[in-house]
Write a protein that holds these residues in place. Structure first.
Motif, PDB file in Angstrom:
ATOM      1  N   HIS A  99       0.498  40.638  22.729  1.00 17.75           N
ATOM      2  CA  HIS A  99       1.883  40.984  23.041  1.00 17.75           C
ATOM      3  C   HIS A  99       2.458  41.917  21.984  1.00 17.75           C
ATOM      4  O   HIS A  99       1.990  41.987  20.844  1.00 17.75           O
ATOM      5  N   GLY A 100       3.484  42.608  22.371  1.00 21.06           N
ATOM      6  CA  GLY A 100       4.014  43.697  21.563  1.00 21.06           C
ATOM      7  C   GLY A 100       4.627  43.288  20.243  1.00 21.06           C
ATOM      8  O   GLY A 100       4.937  44.146  19.415  1.00 21.06           O
ATOM      9  N   ILE A 137      -5.735  45.558  19.845  1.00 18.97           N
ATOM     10  CA  ILE A 137      -4.313  45.288  19.648  1.00 18.97           C
ATOM     11  C   ILE A 137      -3.525  45.390  20.948  1.00 18.97           C
ATOM     12  O   ILE A 137      -2.553  44.657  21.161  1.00 18.97           O
ATOM     13  N   ASP A 138      -3.954  46.232  21.868  1.00 14.95           N
ATOM     14  CA  ASP A 138      -3.236  46.374  23.138  1.00 14.95           C
ATOM     15  C   ASP A 138      -3.392  45.148  24.036  1.00 14.95           C
ATOM     16  O   ASP A 138      -2.671  45.010  25.030  1.00 14.95           O
ATOM     17  N   SER A 139      -4.312  44.261  23.689  1.00 15.45           N
ATOM     18  CA  SER A 139      -4.501  43.043  24.478  1.00 15.45           C
ATOM     19  C   SER A 139      -3.560  41.925  24.055  1.00 15.45           C
ATOM     20  O   SER A 139      -3.540  40.858  24.680  1.00 15.45           O
ATOM     21  N   ASP A 199      -8.048  47.606  15.883  1.00  9.38           N
ATOM     22  CA  ASP A 199      -7.595  48.800  16.595  1.00  9.38           C
ATOM     23  C   ASP A 199      -8.103  48.837  18.030  1.00  9.38           C
ATOM     24  O   ASP A 199      -7.495  49.465  18.899  1.00  9.38           O
ATOM     25  N   ASP A 200      -9.223  48.146  18.289  1.00 11.05           N
ATOM     26  CA  ASP A 200      -9.784  48.115  19.643  1.00 11.05           C
ATOM     27  C   ASP A 200      -9.104  47.084  20.534  1.00 11.05           C
ATOM     28  O   ASP A 200      -9.201  47.178  21.761  1.00 11.05           O
ATOM     29  N   TYR A 214       3.233  41.939  17.860  1.00 13.60           N
ATOM     30  CA  TYR A 214       2.269  42.114  16.778  1.00 13.60           C
ATOM     31  C   TYR A 214       2.196  43.574  16.338  1.00 13.60           C
ATOM     32  O   TYR A 214       1.955  44.470  17.141  1.00 13.60           O
ATOM     33  N   THR A 215       2.404  43.797  15.041  1.00 10.87           N
ATOM     34  CA  THR A 215       2.002  45.070  14.457  1.00 10.87           C
ATOM     35  C   THR A 215       0.526  44.971  14.111  1.00 10.87           C
ATOM     36  O   THR A 215      -0.061  43.888  14.144  1.00 10.87           O
ATOM     37  N   ARG A 216      -0.066  46.101  13.749  1.00 11.97           N
ATOM     38  CA  ARG A 216      -1.472  46.066  13.355  1.00 11.97           C
ATOM     39  C   ARG A 216      -1.664  45.117  12.168  1.00 11.97           C
ATOM     40  O   ARG A 216      -2.567  44.270  12.169  1.00 11.97           O
TER      41      ARG A 216
END
Length: 356
Positions: free
Chosen positions: A107-108, A103-105, A100-101, A110-112
């Motif tokens: 590419h899109g 995931i924004d790093s 969760d820390d 990827y889901t969690r």
């Protein structure tokens, strides 16, 4: 507190496997920590060593995986499966715990759940260790800054810096031989080796202040510190200058006397992992004499490690350098020394002016 440390030679190539004994020996009331397990074949070696020198049915208080590289992790699987041993805590950092820390790093696409799956696929040995721990009732803990592992305090990595490094962990870690791969790399390496042979001597520092960066995985290595009376032990695994600096900052913030009497040389003595500044901070400036001992975990067939300029950097700061080329190393205080062991007093590694 009495203590004993065995640095095992983890096979023919480089790898780490360290056993720490500590506590009172009355009625056999001592504790064991196992730090790293080398490659897969090292597991059998660790099991045999513990049975021969400690106990047939050993109770191992803490198993610590310093970081998720194969030459530290894979041998632990066989050890953890060994039914004659009892384990209590397994310390290892798992990147998916922090999805969760980070995931924004990524590419899109990827889901969690997809990112967790990918991370686990890339670290199958960590997943296997999880399964063994669940089956055997072993508690898994995160060895992050401030954690207490028996007599040791984790100085690095901090949670924040570990998370920062996670996005780079999908890269292939820098191998020990890749410096010389390719024609251009070979030419640069040859030039560097010539320069080292010409310039390297104990009264002249040739260690690079800005070496090529070690891998992100290496920089996640757990740095551990323990004080046993007047003896201070620093275990570094494969950490680089960034992690060593963070460890020093934290140690000073909690008022630890950081100059060790026994130090592990990071990453088998690679030139990428220490700088003059970080060594001065940990060991003190040179020239100095009789400050302590420094050990490099080195494979049987890896004679170029520790690198001469690294060994000399420790030597000029007053540390007697030894390595595990010739066998395992035993360092003991407060216990009766076992007979017939290879140790830092009997077979020191003597750095000289040429790399061989």
């Amino acid at each position: 507190m009495p203590f004993e440390i065995d640095f095992l030679r983890a096979g023919d190539s480089n790898g780490d496997a360290i056993i720490v004994k500590y506590g009172d020996t009355k009625d056999g009331n001592f504790s064991l920590n196992l730090i790293d397990g080398g490659l897969t074949d090292t597991g059998d070696q660790i099991i045999a060593h513990i049975k021969q020198h400690y106990a047939e049915k050993a109770k191992i208080a803490n198993v610590v995986l310093s970081h998720a590289d194969n030459d530290h992790a894979c041998g632990l699987i066989k050890v953890l499966e060994h039914e004659d041993f009892t384990f209590f805590d397994l310390w290892m950092n798992r990147p998916w715990d922090y999805v969760d820390d980070v995931i924004d790093s990524f590419h899109g696409a990827y889901t969690r759940e997809g990112l967790v799956k990918k991370m686990r696929e890339m670290h199958p040995y960590l997943v296997e260790m999880e399964k063994i721990a669940a089956k055997r009732g072993i508690t898994i803990r995160a060895p992050l800054q401030g954690a207490k592992i028996g007599p040791f305090t984790v100085l690095a990595p901090s949670r924040e810096r570990y998370i920062k490094l996670i996005p780079d962990l999908d890269k292939t870690p820098q191998s020990y031989t890749s410096e010389s791969k390719g024609l251009l790399g070979s030419l640069f390496k040859a030039a560097a080796d010539v320069a080292e042979k010409v310039l390297e001597r104990l009264d002249y520092e040739t260690l690079d202040e800005n070496p090529p960066a070690t891998s992100a995985s290496n920089e996640t290595s757990v740095v551990q510190w323990a004080s046993f009376g007047n003896e201070r032990v620093l275990l570094t695994a494969d950490v680089g200058p960034e992690g060593l600096a963070e460890a020093a900052n934290y140690a000073e913030s909690i008022s630890l006397l950081i100059q060790p009497t026994l130090a592990q040389i990071p990453h088998h003595g690679s030139r990428r992992n220490v700088t003059p500044t970080v060594l001065n901070r940990w060991l003190g400036p040179y020239p100095a004499e009789n400050q302590g001992y420094a050990v490099a975990s080195v494979g049987k067939n890896e004679e170029i490690y520790p690198r001469t300029k690294v060994a000399n950097a420790f030597t000029r700061r007053g540390y007697e350098v030894t390595a595990t080329h010739r066998g395992w190393i035993n360092f003991v205080r407060g216990y009766d020394r076992r007979t017939g062991v290879t140790n830092a007093y009997v077979i020191p590694f003597k750095p000289d002016v040429d790399d061989e």
